[in-house]
Design an enzyme around this catalytic site. Structure first.
Site, PDB file in Angstrom:
ATOM      1  N   TYR A 267     -11.422 -38.047  -7.260  1.00  0.00           N
ATOM      2  CA  TYR A 267     -12.147 -38.955  -8.162  1.00  0.00           C
ATOM      3  C   TYR A 267     -13.642 -39.023  -7.785  1.00  0.00           C
ATOM      4  O   TYR A 267     -14.523 -38.933  -8.647  1.00  0.00           O
ATOM      5  CB  TYR A 267     -11.492 -40.333  -8.070  1.00  0.00           C
TER       6      TYR A 267
ATOM      7  N   LYS B 252     -16.727 -37.858 -10.088  1.00  0.00           N
ATOM      8  CA  LYS B 252     -17.741 -38.834 -10.517  1.00  0.00           C
ATOM      9  C   LYS B 252     -19.134 -38.475  -9.997  1.00  0.00           C
ATOM     10  O   LYS B 252     -20.146 -38.711 -10.671  1.00  0.00           O
ATOM     11  CB  LYS B 252     -17.329 -40.244 -10.062  1.00  0.00           C
TER      12      LYS B 252
HETATM   13  P1  NAP Z   1      -8.373 -47.400 -18.325  1.00  0.00           P
HETATM   14  O1  NAP Z   1      -8.254 -48.812 -18.686  1.00  0.00           O
HETATM   15  O2  NAP Z   1      -7.298 -46.732 -17.546  1.00  0.00           O
HETATM   16  O3  NAP Z   1      -8.636 -46.578 -19.671  1.00  0.00           O
HETATM   17  C1  NAP Z   1      -8.764 -45.212 -19.604  1.00  0.00           C
HETATM   18  C2  NAP Z   1      -9.034 -44.725 -21.003  1.00  0.00           C
HETATM   19  O4  NAP Z   1      -9.130 -43.300 -20.923  1.00  0.00           O
HETATM   20  C3  NAP Z   1      -7.912 -45.048 -21.969  1.00  0.00           C
HETATM   21  O5  NAP Z   1      -8.451 -45.337 -23.230  1.00  0.00           O
HETATM   22  C4  NAP Z   1      -7.122 -43.750 -22.002  1.00  0.00           C
HETATM   23  O6  NAP Z   1      -6.452 -43.536 -23.226  1.00  0.00           O
HETATM   24  C5  NAP Z   1      -8.248 -42.750 -21.891  1.00  0.00           C
HETATM   25  N1  NAP Z   1      -7.766 -41.447 -21.460  1.00  0.00           N
HETATM   26  C6  NAP Z   1      -6.966 -41.129 -20.404  1.00  0.00           C
HETATM   27  N2  NAP Z   1      -6.753 -39.822 -20.382  1.00  0.00           N
HETATM   28  C7  NAP Z   1      -7.394 -39.288 -21.457  1.00  0.00           C
HETATM   29  C8  NAP Z   1      -7.543 -37.986 -21.973  1.00  0.00           C
HETATM   30  N3  NAP Z   1      -6.986 -36.930 -21.377  1.00  0.00           N
HETATM   31  N4  NAP Z   1      -8.279 -37.818 -23.111  1.00  0.00           N
HETATM   32  C9  NAP Z   1      -8.843 -38.873 -23.734  1.00  0.00           C
HETATM   33  N5  NAP Z   1      -8.746 -40.130 -23.276  1.00  0.00           N
HETATM   34  C10 NAP Z   1      -8.031 -40.329 -22.150  1.00  0.00           C
HETATM   35  O7  NAP Z   1      -9.726 -47.130 -17.490  1.00  0.00           O
HETATM   36  P2  NAP Z   1     -10.984 -48.072 -17.275  1.00  0.00           P
HETATM   37  O8  NAP Z   1     -10.732 -48.871 -16.050  1.00  0.00           O
HETATM   38  O9  NAP Z   1     -11.356 -48.757 -18.508  1.00  0.00           O
HETATM   39  O10 NAP Z   1     -12.078 -46.948 -16.903  1.00  0.00           O
HETATM   40  C11 NAP Z   1     -12.897 -46.362 -17.878  1.00  0.00           C
HETATM   41  C12 NAP Z   1     -13.897 -45.458 -17.187  1.00  0.00           C
HETATM   42  O11 NAP Z   1     -14.625 -46.209 -16.230  1.00  0.00           O
HETATM   43  C13 NAP Z   1     -13.246 -44.308 -16.406  1.00  0.00           C
HETATM   44  O12 NAP Z   1     -14.032 -43.164 -16.488  1.00  0.00           O
HETATM   45  C14 NAP Z   1     -13.230 -44.833 -14.988  1.00  0.00           C
HETATM   46  O13 NAP Z   1     -13.195 -43.790 -14.053  1.00  0.00           O
HETATM   47  C15 NAP Z   1     -14.514 -45.615 -14.956  1.00  0.00           C
HETATM   48  N6  NAP Z   1     -14.542 -46.662 -13.931  1.00  0.00           N
HETATM   49  C16 NAP Z   1     -13.663 -47.713 -13.963  1.00  0.00           C
HETATM   50  C17 NAP Z   1     -13.727 -48.700 -12.972  1.00  0.00           C
HETATM   51  C18 NAP Z   1     -12.812 -49.913 -12.964  1.00  0.00           C
HETATM   52  O14 NAP Z   1     -12.854 -50.706 -12.025  1.00  0.00           O
HETATM   53  N7  NAP Z   1     -11.986 -50.130 -13.967  1.00  0.00           N
HETATM   54  C19 NAP Z   1     -14.665 -48.587 -11.949  1.00  0.00           C
HETATM   55  C20 NAP Z   1     -15.535 -47.501 -11.946  1.00  0.00           C
HETATM   56  C21 NAP Z   1     -15.476 -46.540 -12.946  1.00  0.00           C
HETATM   57  P3  NAP Z   1      -4.905 -44.020 -23.392  1.00  0.00           P
HETATM   58  O15 NAP Z   1      -4.948 -45.510 -23.436  1.00  0.00           O
HETATM   59  O16 NAP Z   1      -4.510 -43.441 -24.687  1.00  0.00           O
HETATM   60  O17 NAP Z   1      -4.182 -43.496 -22.206  1.00  0.00           O
END
Ligand code: NAP
Length: 341
Positions: free
Chosen positions: A248, A252
């Site tokens: 990851y 990133k």
């Molecule tokens: P999340 O709630 O797990 O949502 C992930 C999203 O990505 C969902 O809409 C999922 O769609 C979609 N996805 C997964 N695999 C995919 C694919 N192969 N093609 C297209 N869409 C896909 O994640 P999140 O926490 O909101 O994170 C969003 C972004 O922020 C990510 O890049 C993550 O690495 C980054 N981020 C998050 C955090 C945190 O604390 N949450 C911190 C730092 C960075 P489905 O619902 O259809 O599976």
């Protein structure tokens, strides 16, 4: 499926990552199922498109697509922002179109908040998802309820064909793409010594290669009109690393290098590329964590609280639409309560 969805959510921290990583790996590979437009179920293959029309309109099924009448929405704020971004004030007789936005992974979490925020601001939003069709449709309906326009597109953004179909869907419906938000991401966490090549590859394929594929496809369209904004969602882990997240963190960090390079290559085409690096953002995943763990995490955050998806969405909206962001490119913005300072 909801449990599975929660199990693979992004985690910038070791304990969370490892706990959830083991849950995810139990199910990975066997449950990634979504709809094809033909109605078949296929593993890791999704081409399900729906267009949400205003409630009063009639929707007719045409193959995998449902079209309805379109309603234009252009708030004065958005009109002003677009005009400024184009650096040419339109005359009274000139019509200013609402920006067309593609948000990957917009069915849940941060992507959902971004799609809603841009939809509320008057953009035409393509809401991409991988498996959560129902949730994505709800996001589109909410945007319609705000008076905006939305398309829901199921597709794996690590696959070139899906991305080509996604961009074509937006262009066919709205003529262009003004803003791309590369948000979709997954985790497959474990310590380096235990990490399988498949766990490494899956994360690199979506979190880094997916950003490359989407960016390449969108810039082809943006180049033609010499205008565009791309916002890539990285992570604080890409800046400072994290135990249990070699895959990851590498992906990133790669997104940051990719973004700076694309920013340099496309600056002369008036395409701005910036990175948002969130820290610990409240989500379904964090809601599952025990109180003890939460207390420990909060001690590491100078501001003493988790961020909200809406916090990230606010920053993305600024970078995507605000005239003041027109002079910003190739930058990385941490939104992490101070963890990375
Ligand atoms: P999340 O709630 O797990 O949502 C992930 C999203 O990505 C969902 O809409 C999922 O769609 C979609 N996805 C997964 N695999 C995919 C694919 N192969 N093609 C297209 N869409 C896909 O994640 P999140 O926490 O909101 O994170 C969003 C972004 O922020 C990510 O890049 C993550 O690495 C980054 N981020 C998050 C955090 C945190 O604390 N949450 C911190 C730092 C960075 P489905 O619902 O259809 O599976």
């Amino acid at each position: 499926m909801n449990f599975l969805s929660r199990a693979i959510r992004g985690s910038p921290f070791p304990a969370t990552s490892l706990a959830l990583g083991s849950m995810a790996s139990t199910v990975a590979g066997s449950s990634f199922v979504a709809f094809k437009s033909a109605g078949k179920l296929a593993d890791r293959e999704i081409c399900h498109v729906q267009h949400f029309a205003p409630v009063r309109s009639l929707s007719l099924p045409v193959g995998g697509l449902r079209y309805g009448s379109r309603r234009l929405y252009a708030s004065s704020v958005v009109k002003a922002q677009v005009a400024s971004a184009e650096q040419s004030a339109p005359g009274a007789d000139q019509k200013v179109e609402s920006p067309v936005v593609v948000v990957t992974g917009a069915s849940r979490g941060i992507g959902k908040a971004i799609a809603l925020s841009l939809g509320k601001a008057g953009c035409k939003v393509l809401v991409n998802y991988a498996r959560s069709a129902k949730e994505a449709e709800e996001v589109s309906k909410q945007i319609e309820a705000y008076g905006g326009q939305a398309l829901t597109f199921g597709g794996d953004v690590s696959k070139e064909d899906d991305v080509a179909a996604m961009m074509k869907t937006a262009v066919d419906a709205w003529g262009t793409i003004d803003v791309l938000v590369n948000n979709a991401g997954i985790t497959r966490d474990t310590l380096l010594m235990r990490m399988k090549l498949s766990q490494w590859q899956e994360v690199i394929d979506l979190n880094l290669t997916g950003v490359f594929i989407c960016t390449q496809a969108a810039t082809k369209i943006m180049m033609k009109k010499k205008k565009g904004r791309i916002i890539n969602i990285s992570s604080v882990v890409g800046l400072i690393g994290n135990v249990g997240q070699a895959n990851y963190a590498a992906a990133k960090a790669g997104v940051i290098g990719l973004s700076k390079t694309v920013a340099k290559e496309y600056a002369s085409r008036n395409i701005n590329v910036n990175v948002v690096a969130p820290g610990f953002i409240a989500s379904d995943m964090t809601a599952q964590l025990g109180e003890d763990f939460e207390k420990k995490v909060l001690q590491t955050i100078p501001l003493g609280r988790y961020g909200q998806p809406e916090d990230v969405a606010g920053l993305v909206k600024f970078l995507a639409l605000d005239p003041a962001a027109g002079y910003i490119t190739g930058q990385v913005y941490s939104i992490d309560g101070g963890i990375s300072m």
